[in-house]
Design an enzyme around this catalytic site. Structure first.
Site, PDB file in Angstrom:
ATOM      1  N   LYS A  22       1.252  -8.538 -17.978  1.00 31.82           N
ATOM      2  CA  LYS A  22       1.962  -9.326 -16.978  1.00 31.82           C
ATOM      3  C   LYS A  22       0.987  -9.720 -15.887  1.00 31.82           C
ATOM      4  O   LYS A  22       0.079  -8.947 -15.542  1.00 31.82           O
ATOM      5  CB  LYS A  22       3.115  -8.529 -16.360  1.00 31.82           C
ATOM      6  CG  LYS A  22       3.775  -9.200 -15.163  1.00 31.82           C
ATOM      7  CD  LYS A  22       4.670  -8.262 -14.385  1.00 31.82           C
ATOM      8  CE  LYS A  22       5.140  -8.895 -13.085  1.00 31.82           C
ATOM      9  NZ  LYS A  22       5.989  -8.005 -12.281  1.00 31.82           N
ATOM     10  N   GLU A  77      11.611  -7.078  -0.097  1.00 32.60           N
ATOM     11  CA  GLU A  77      11.002  -5.978  -0.852  1.00 32.60           C
ATOM     12  C   GLU A  77      10.323  -4.973   0.066  1.00 32.60           C
ATOM     13  O   GLU A  77       9.340  -5.293   0.745  1.00 32.60           O
ATOM     14  CB  GLU A  77       9.992  -6.530  -1.860  1.00 32.60           C
ATOM     15  CG  GLU A  77       9.498  -5.503  -2.849  1.00 32.60           C
ATOM     16  CD  GLU A  77       9.059  -6.109  -4.159  1.00 32.60           C
ATOM     17  OE1 GLU A  77       8.659  -5.346  -5.053  1.00 32.60           O
ATOM     18  OE2 GLU A  77       9.115  -7.341  -4.302  1.00 32.60           O
ATOM     19  N   GLU A  88       9.487  -7.461 -17.304  1.00 31.48           N
ATOM     20  CA  GLU A  88       8.743  -7.661 -16.064  1.00 31.48           C
ATOM     21  C   GLU A  88       9.080  -6.571 -15.058  1.00 31.48           C
ATOM     22  O   GLU A  88       8.199  -6.018 -14.381  1.00 31.48           O
ATOM     23  CB  GLU A  88       9.073  -9.039 -15.488  1.00 31.48           C
ATOM     24  CG  GLU A  88       8.373  -9.344 -14.179  1.00 31.48           C
ATOM     25  CD  GLU A  88       8.848 -10.643 -13.548  1.00 31.48           C
ATOM     26  OE1 GLU A  88       8.599 -10.819 -12.342  1.00 31.48           O
ATOM     27  OE2 GLU A  88       9.465 -11.482 -14.241  1.00 31.48           O
ATOM     28  N   GLU A 115      11.532 -21.359 -10.287  1.00 31.08           N
ATOM     29  CA  GLU A 115      11.720 -20.087  -9.597  1.00 31.08           C
ATOM     30  C   GLU A 115      10.906 -20.055  -8.297  1.00 31.08           C
ATOM     31  O   GLU A 115      11.387 -19.571  -7.269  1.00 31.08           O
ATOM     32  CB  GLU A 115      11.295 -18.931 -10.498  1.00 31.08           C
ATOM     33  CG  GLU A 115      11.459 -17.561  -9.844  1.00 31.08           C
ATOM     34  CD  GLU A 115      11.058 -16.423 -10.750  1.00 31.08           C
ATOM     35  OE1 GLU A 115      10.408 -15.475 -10.260  1.00 31.08           O
ATOM     36  OE2 GLU A 115      11.398 -16.457 -11.956  1.00 31.08           O
TER      37      GLU A 115
END
Length: 419
Positions: free
Chosen positions: A178, A223, A267, A405
């Site tokens: 990733k 986050e 992910e 996105e």
């Protein structure tokens, strides 16, 4: 290079105060500091001390200087909560090679609010007792900038999709599992941007995010990289995203599809694993839920997992942030290979985007988010900002979908800069 503390110790005094009004309304004109969520948190202004770091040692050198400063500080704290006494707000570059480096700023004035407790901290770097401070509310009607122009940054949309395609190909070749690729957009405003207006619009539109301002980096991050409070460690991991439609029924269906998406679950698993592995050496126990939940934000929904632990080694919140950075959520897996891939295909210096941002107190407690949904404002040109967004790329990614996105992730800061 790190700026050492002054010869005289910091002197700080914290007292309880009555409700002075919304935190963000207390910021005076000029550079301000903030860390606010749902009306609670910290704001500060003035500069009693600044500590900077560079390169690979930017975290360690800054953390050591802060620990030494805190150890010699003269403190009268009548409230004794995390965030009282001397506090430093900080922001760090994503990459060791970035000239943005790292910074901790100790303000002259801090106002905090938590639960039903308000406090005021005044800080002096000359060894003298700080003078009393009268608080003023600067609350006013907000008007979004008009005629803001948005133009591509380092890569235009087609070039960025090509970079995503290259990354997918290199994932297929086995270089990484990733990688997170970011893009930037430049905003040009007609009038000078007042950071206080930008913060207020972000806090109003995204109350569940941490609205931050440190040294010209302004944003609202969903986050929490790490929170340390009296030995309890918490980290919120976000990875896997879908754009909202603003139709409740459709959004519920999309949330269900996100929770079942093999691409997004893959992910997310990489990101959670990287956080749990980074925290393990510092904690006696670490708790990782079996499956993520869906976090609903006004513009997007994320797969989210809260990882918790009990501190074992006396690390500070800044030490933990350094240990966690960069997580797979903002870099990739394996991290060293993903970082090299970012350098080769992303085409820009992220600066302090996707780096840790937050605060630390003299006891080492603090909160550090990841600098997402943000913009960098420079003193040289108060009408020019650099906006950022990034996407996790795995084998099943589609360049067109990733571009969409990234546009969704730009909405918070882009919307705060335009009608």
């Amino acid at each position: 290079m790190t700026i050492a503390p002054a010869l005289a110790p910091l002197v700080a005094r914290t007292v309880a105060i009555s409700d002075p009004g919304p935190l963000l309304s207390l910021l005076p004109p000029g550079p301000g500091l903030s860390w606010v969520r749902r009306g609670e948190g910290l704001v500060g202004w003035g500069e009693a001390m600044r500590i900077t770091g560079e390169g690979e040692t930017r975290f360690g050198s800054v953390a050591r200087t802060w620990a030494e400063t805190a150890r010699h500080a003269v403190v009268r704290d009548e409230v004794r909560l995390p965030g009282t006494g001397p506090v430093a707000f900080g922001s760090f570059a994503f990459s060791a090679g970035s000239p943005a480096g790292g910074v901790l700023i100790v303000p002259e004035v801090v106002v905090g609010f938590r639960g039903d407790t308000w406090w005021l901290t005044t800080i002096s770097a000359d060894g003298a007792l700080p003078a009393p401070v009268a608080l003023t509310s600067y609350e006013r009607e907000l008007t979004a900038p008009q005629d803001t122009q948005f133009v591509p940054g380092a890569l235009d949309p087609q070039e960025w999709k090509a970079a995503v395609a290259e990354a997918i190909g290199r994932i297929g070749a086995g270089e990484v599992e990733k990688v997170v690729l970011a893009r930037d957009v430049l905003a040009h405003t007609v009038d000078d941007v007042d950071p206080r207006d930008l913060l207020a619009r972000l806090a109003t539109g995204y109350p569940n995010c941490w609205t931050f301002s440190v040294d010209g980096l302004i944003g609202a991050t969903p986050e929490m990289l790490v929170k340390l409070e009296r030995g309890l460690v918490t980290s919120r991991v976000l990875a896997g995203t879908i754009r909202r439609t603003q139709n409740d029924e459709q959004d519920l269906a999309l949330a269900a599809s996100l929770a079942r998406s093999s691409k997004d679950l893959e992910e997310h698993e990489y990101a959670v694993r990287s956080v749990a592995e980074a925290l393990a050496p510092h904690c006696t126990t670490t708790n990782v839920p079996d499956s993520p939940f869906v976090l609903h934000l006004p513009n997007v929904m994320h797969l989210a997992t809260d990882v918790t632990g009990v501190l074992a080694d006396g690390a500070t919140s800044l030490d933990l942030a350094a240990a966690l950075h960069p997580s797979a959520a903002v870099c990739g897996t394996p991290t060293p290979a993903a970082a090299k891939l970012i350098e080769s295909v992303e085409g820009m210096d992220r600066g302090r985007y996707a780096g840790p941002v937050g605060w630390v107190d003299a006891a080492g407690d603090g909160e550090w988010g990841i600098a997402l949904r943000c913009a960098a404002l420079t003193d040289e040109n108060p009408r020019r900002l650099r906006l950022f967004a990034g996407c996790g790329i795995v084998a099943g990614s589609d360049p067109e979908a990733e571009l969409a996105e990234s546009e969704a992730k730009l909405l918070p800061i882009r919307g705060a800069l335009s009608r």
